[in-house]
Design a protein around this motif. Structure first.
Motif, PDB file in Angstrom:
ATOM      1  N   GLY A 100       0.870  -1.493   0.199  1.00  0.00           N
ATOM      2  CA  GLY A 100      -0.290  -0.015  -0.013  1.00  0.00           C
ATOM      3  C   GLY A 100       1.238   1.457  -0.639  1.00  0.00           C
ATOM      4  N   ALA A 101       2.477   1.630   0.420  1.00  0.00           N
ATOM      5  CA  ALA A 101       3.164   2.061   0.330  1.00  0.00           C
ATOM      6  C   ALA A 101       3.939   2.190  -0.845  1.00  0.00           C
ATOM      7  CB  ALA A 101       3.863   2.021   1.890  1.00  0.00           C
ATOM      8  N   CYS A 102       3.320   1.156  -1.832  1.00  0.00           N
ATOM      9  CA  CYS A 102       4.395   1.789  -2.794  1.00  0.00           C
ATOM     10  C   CYS A 102       4.294   2.680  -3.689  1.00  0.00           C
ATOM     11  CB  CYS A 102       3.878   0.634  -3.170  1.00  0.00           C
ATOM     12  SG  CYS A 102       5.146  -1.136  -3.330  1.00  0.00           S
ATOM     13  N   LEU A 103       4.667   4.033  -4.305  1.00  0.00           N
ATOM     14  CA  LEU A 103       4.463   4.859  -5.143  1.00  0.00           C
ATOM     15  C   LEU A 103       3.812   4.159  -6.497  1.00  0.00           C
ATOM     16  CD1 LEU A 103       7.839   7.514  -4.382  1.00  0.00           C
ATOM     17  CD2 LEU A 103       5.022   7.397  -2.718  1.00  0.00           C
ATOM     18  N   ASP A 104       2.369   4.832  -7.012  1.00  0.00           N
ATOM     19  CA  ASP A 104       2.400   5.115  -8.286  1.00  0.00           C
ATOM     20  C   ASP A 104       2.952   3.994  -9.547  1.00  0.00           C
ATOM     21  OD1 ASP A 104      -0.138   4.518  -7.251  1.00  0.00           O
ATOM     22  OD2 ASP A 104      -0.508   6.839  -6.704  1.00  0.00           O
ATOM     23  N   SER A 128       0.351   6.909  -4.190  1.00  0.00           N
ATOM     24  CA  SER A 128       0.822   5.343  -3.563  1.00  0.00           C
ATOM     25  C   SER A 128      -0.247   4.892  -3.797  1.00  0.00           C
ATOM     26  CB  SER A 128       1.210   5.389  -2.385  1.00  0.00           C
ATOM     27  OG  SER A 128       0.348   6.356  -1.161  1.00  0.00           O
ATOM     28  N   ILE A 129      -0.181   3.122  -3.390  1.00  0.00           N
ATOM     29  CA  ILE A 129      -1.161   2.351  -4.274  1.00  0.00           C
ATOM     30  C   ILE A 129      -2.424   2.602  -3.398  1.00  0.00           C
ATOM     31  CG2 ILE A 129      -1.739  -0.161  -4.458  1.00  0.00           C
ATOM     32  CD1 ILE A 129      -0.229   0.997  -6.742  1.00  0.00           C
ATOM     33  N   GLY A 130      -2.324   2.563  -1.671  1.00  0.00           N
ATOM     34  CA  GLY A 130      -3.235   3.022  -0.723  1.00  0.00           C
ATOM     35  C   GLY A 130      -4.297   3.759  -0.871  1.00  0.00           C
ATOM     36  N   GLY A 131      -3.482   4.868  -0.875  1.00  0.00           N
ATOM     37  CA  GLY A 131      -4.139   6.184  -1.524  1.00  0.00           C
ATOM     38  C   GLY A 131      -5.538   6.316  -3.235  1.00  0.00           C
ATOM     39  N   ALA A 132      -4.361   5.305  -3.679  1.00  0.00           N
ATOM     40  CA  ALA A 132      -5.252   5.112  -5.347  1.00  0.00           C
ATOM     41  C   ALA A 132      -6.383   4.292  -5.212  1.00  0.00           C
ATOM     42  CB  ALA A 132      -4.239   4.677  -6.342  1.00  0.00           C
ATOM     43  N   VAL A 133      -6.240   3.041  -4.124  1.00  0.00           N
ATOM     44  CA  VAL A 133      -7.518   1.831  -3.982  1.00  0.00           C
ATOM     45  C   VAL A 133      -8.862   2.910  -3.815  1.00  0.00           C
ATOM     46  CG1 VAL A 133      -8.082   0.633  -3.512  1.00  0.00           C
ATOM     47  CG2 VAL A 133      -5.901  -0.043  -4.317  1.00  0.00           C
ATOM     48  N   ALA A 134      -8.030   3.812  -2.085  1.00  0.00           N
ATOM     49  CA  ALA A 134      -9.078   4.015  -1.956  1.00  0.00           C
ATOM     50  C   ALA A 134      -9.893   5.347  -2.957  1.00  0.00           C
ATOM     51  CB  ALA A 134      -8.529   5.662  -0.863  1.00  0.00           C
ATOM     52  N   MET A 135      -9.634   5.777  -4.032  1.00  0.00           N
ATOM     53  CA  MET A 135      -9.996   7.422  -4.533  1.00  0.00           C
ATOM     54  C   MET A 135      -9.987   6.367  -5.605  1.00  0.00           C
ATOM     55  SD  MET A 135      -7.450  10.157  -5.151  1.00  0.00           S
ATOM     56  CE  MET A 135      -8.344  10.335  -6.164  1.00  0.00           C
TER      57      MET A 135
END
Length: 312
Positions: A100-104, A128-135
């Motif tokens: 989840g902390a990986c940069l896109d 990052s991937i965590g934020g990308a999934v969340a939004m």
């Protein structure tokens, strides 16, 4: 508060800090401090921590802080930020499992190295991937909903759950991620292709982004979501331009001349400057076009306390 937190989390393997400055961690370089900043060692550490925190304790999850304004008064409660324990990338047949902390951008580059096509769009998303999934982050004709097989999350009560793409209820720049949960890793699929061709596509995205966006400035990505087609056939930047807001300034905040759906910290902006400027743009667009723009940038935390002499 910190003494109480340390008592609640005696087996913490990560880091816990009080009154931790958040401004330097954000892309805008503004904002106050976290009352408590928790950086768990890994998903198991995170689950243990969330399971021991009282349900009424405020918990805020931050990723790369690329698309967020942390208000000047800081954030109450516990702020969770994922670090190296959430940055592994594993190549599988026709896909990657990424932390989840990986940069896109890093994920896009690993996909190219693995000869997996379809994840190039991530090179155009700051975050990052965590934020990308969340939004359900997206750009250049694709989004997370298109490529996600599943996401592992830890819920607010400390339980680990794996959710499929459909279970996340993706829509335009949104998901149905359970409130308070944290994305720890995700599986993204691609299709086999020549690595050189994928790298060329990534380079084109980088060049396009560099030409059109203020990538070297203190900014936070797209400020407002594009309106639904049923509301307007114009993109957010076109509405902002039509309302005469290109280059508009307030304090140290400015609407970019290069791409007017980007706000900039020109060097002296406060979080209040940025948020007030954004609200000014929303008002002018509504008055000129009848369209109410929705924020894409998240604004979190408390405004700064009034100084002596300020009106109540």
């Amino acid at each position: 508060m910190m003494a109480g937190l340390r008592a609640l989390l005696p087996d913490l393997r990560g880091r816990l800090a009080d009154d931790a400055p958040l401004g330097p961690r954000t892309w805008f370089r503004v904002g106050g401090a976290a009352e408590a900043l928790l950086q768990p060692a890994d998903a198991r550490d995170l689950a243990t921590c969330l399971g021991h925190l009282p349900p009424d304790m405020p918990v805020t999850v931050l990723g790369a802080c690329s698309n967020v304004i942390v208000r000047d008064g800081g954030i109450d409660g516990v702020v969770i930020r994922l670090g190296r324990g959430f940055s592994d990338i594993v190549v599988e047949d026709n896909g990657l499992v990424v932390g989840g902390a990986c940069l896109d951008m890093t994920v896009a580059e690993h996909a190219a190295d693995a000869g997996l096509k379809g994840l190039e769009f991530l090179a155009g998303i700051p975050g990052s991937i965590g934020g990308a999934v969340a939004m359900n982050a997206g750009a250049y004709g694709s989004d997370i909903a298109t490529v996600l097989d599943w996401a592992d999350i830890v819920t607010r009560d400390g339980n680990g759950v794996r959710l499929s793409g459909p279970a996340l209820g993706f829509g335009y720049r949104r998901s149905a991620l359970p409130a308070g949960s944290v994305v720890t890793r995700a599986r993204l699929h691609g299709t086999p292709a020549a690595p050189a061709a994928i790298r060329q596509a990534i380079a084109q995205i980088r060049d396009s982004r560099e030409a059109a966006q203020p990538t070297r400035a203190r900014t936070g990505g797209s400020t407002f979501r594009n309106p639904d087609a049923a509301i307007s056939d114009r993109k957010a930047w076109e509405l902002i331009d039509a309302a005469g807001c290109r280059g508009l300034t307030l304090g140290g905040a400015q609407i970019s001349e290069k791409h007017c759906n980007f706000m900039l910290n020109t060097g002296s902006a406060t979080a209040a400057d940025l948020e007030t400027l954004g609200e000014t743009v929303r008002r002018r667009v509504r008055e000129r076009t009848g369209v109410t723009l929705d924020w894409e940038i998240k604004r979190i935390g408390r405004p700064a306390a009034p100084t002596t002499g300020d009106a109540p």
